[in-house]
Write a protein that holds these residues in place. Structure first.
Motif, short mmCIF file in Angstrom:
data_model
loop_
_atom_site.label_atom_id
_atom_site.label_comp_id
_atom_site.label_asym_id
_atom_site.label_seq_id
_atom_site.Cartn_x
_atom_site.Cartn_y
_atom_site.Cartn_z
N GLN A 24 0.82 -1.21 0.00
CA GLN A 24 0.00 0.00 0.00
C GLN A 24 0.86 1.26 0.00
O GLN A 24 0.50 2.25 0.63
CB GLN A 24 -0.91 0.00 1.24
CG GLN A 24 -1.93 -1.09 1.28
CD GLN A 24 -3.05 -0.83 0.29
OE1 GLN A 24 -3.48 0.30 0.12
NE2 GLN A 24 -3.48 -1.87 -0.39
N LEU A 25 2.01 1.24 -0.68
CA LEU A 25 2.89 2.40 -0.66
C LEU A 25 2.20 3.70 -1.11
O LEU A 25 2.29 4.71 -0.43
CB LEU A 25 4.15 2.14 -1.50
CG LEU A 25 5.15 1.13 -0.93
CD1 LEU A 25 6.29 0.91 -1.92
CD2 LEU A 25 5.69 1.58 0.40
N PRO A 26 1.47 3.70 -2.24
CA PRO A 26 0.82 4.95 -2.66
C PRO A 26 -0.27 5.41 -1.68
O PRO A 26 -0.39 6.60 -1.40
CB PRO A 26 0.22 4.62 -4.03
CG PRO A 26 0.98 3.43 -4.51
CD PRO A 26 1.37 2.67 -3.27
N ALA A 27 -1.04 4.47 -1.15
CA ALA A 27 -2.12 4.83 -0.22
C ALA A 27 -1.56 5.44 1.06
O ALA A 27 -2.07 6.45 1.56
CB ALA A 27 -2.98 3.60 0.11
N TRP A 28 -0.49 4.85 1.59
CA TRP A 28 0.14 5.41 2.79
C TRP A 28 0.78 6.76 2.48
O TRP A 28 0.80 7.65 3.32
CB TRP A 28 1.17 4.42 3.35
CG TRP A 28 0.58 3.41 4.27
CD1 TRP A 28 -0.30 2.41 3.94
CD2 TRP A 28 0.81 3.29 5.67
NE1 TRP A 28 -0.62 1.69 5.05
CE2 TRP A 28 0.05 2.20 6.13
CE3 TRP A 28 1.60 3.99 6.58
CZ2 TRP A 28 0.05 1.80 7.45
CZ3 TRP A 28 1.60 3.59 7.90
CH2 TRP A 28 0.82 2.51 8.34
N SER A 29 1.31 6.90 1.29
CA SER A 29 1.90 8.16 0.89
C SER A 29 0.85 9.27 0.93
O SER A 29 1.09 10.36 1.47
CB SER A 29 2.48 8.01 -0.52
OG SER A 29 3.25 9.12 -0.86
N GLN A 30 -0.32 8.99 0.37
CA GLN A 30 -1.41 9.96 0.38
C GLN A 30 -1.88 10.24 1.80
O GLN A 30 -2.10 11.39 2.17
CB GLN A 30 -2.59 9.45 -0.45
CG GLN A 30 -2.39 9.59 -1.93
CD GLN A 30 -3.65 9.20 -2.68
OE1 GLN A 30 -4.33 8.24 -2.33
NE2 GLN A 30 -3.96 9.96 -3.73
N ALA A 31 -2.05 9.20 2.60
CA ALA A 31 -2.55 9.37 3.97
C ALA A 31 -1.55 10.16 4.81
O ALA A 31 -1.94 11.07 5.55
CB ALA A 31 -2.83 8.01 4.60
#
Length: 175
Positions: A24-31
């Motif tokens: 979930q690298l992109p999702a965590w980046s956004q969060a």
């Protein structure tokens, strides 16, 4: 500032590890970006230092809508340790770890005036050729540079600004 980075580094590594394990690298980046942006607001930053702020209130304030439970637990750990004010540094370090894992070079181009899109593309292509990796470029305008630009790509800094050239000339003439 370096103290904040030192304190933030283990949390950024933990966040990166959790995101990588969950793919979930992109999702965590956004969060993280969302939470860091809120935490960096002056009023919120002052509130995060208030000992009367409860864990639940902090999580409601900083959690983006629809975020996974692991991210909320991560914010809870930060809240319990009173490390929520470190979110901007944690997010920045996380992005560095992500870029490294994805083999992307993060570069910042600071110019005296707004760069035309074609010129920015030329700089991006030259950096990609030099590093042999994909390059993600952010831009900033600093009129004090007088002319030219400074390119900061982590360990490599290229100062092509008129201000930098004048400073080097002054040093050469004084020495």
């Amino acid at each position: 500032m370096s103290q904040f980075i030192t304190l933030a580094r283990p949390y950024a590594r933990a966040a990166f590890g959790a995101a990588q394990d969950a793919q979930q690298l992109p999702a965590w980046s956004q969060a993280l970006g969302f939470s860091a942006q809120i935490a960096s607001e002056p009023q919120v930053a002052a509130l995060l230092l208030n000992p009367q702020l409860t864990r639940e209130q902090a999580l409601m304030l900083l959690s983006p809508q629809g975020v996974d439970e692991a991210f909320t637990r991560f914010l809870g750990v930060l809240a319990d340790a009173r490390r929520l004010p470190l979110l901007p540094e944690i997010a920045a370090l996380y992005e560095q770890l992500r870029a490294e894992a994805e083999r992307i070079v993060l570069a910042k181009v600071t110019s005296a005036s707004e760069l035309p899109p074609g010129e920015l593309d030329v700089i991006k292509a030259a950096l990609a050729k030099r590093f042999g990796r994909q390059v993600d470029v952010t831009t900033e305008v600093d009129a004090s540079l007088i002319g030219g630009a400074i390119i900061d790509a982590g360990d490599v800094v290229i100062d092509g600004s008129l201000k930098g050239k004048l400073a080097r000339l002054q040093t050469a003439l004084a020495g």
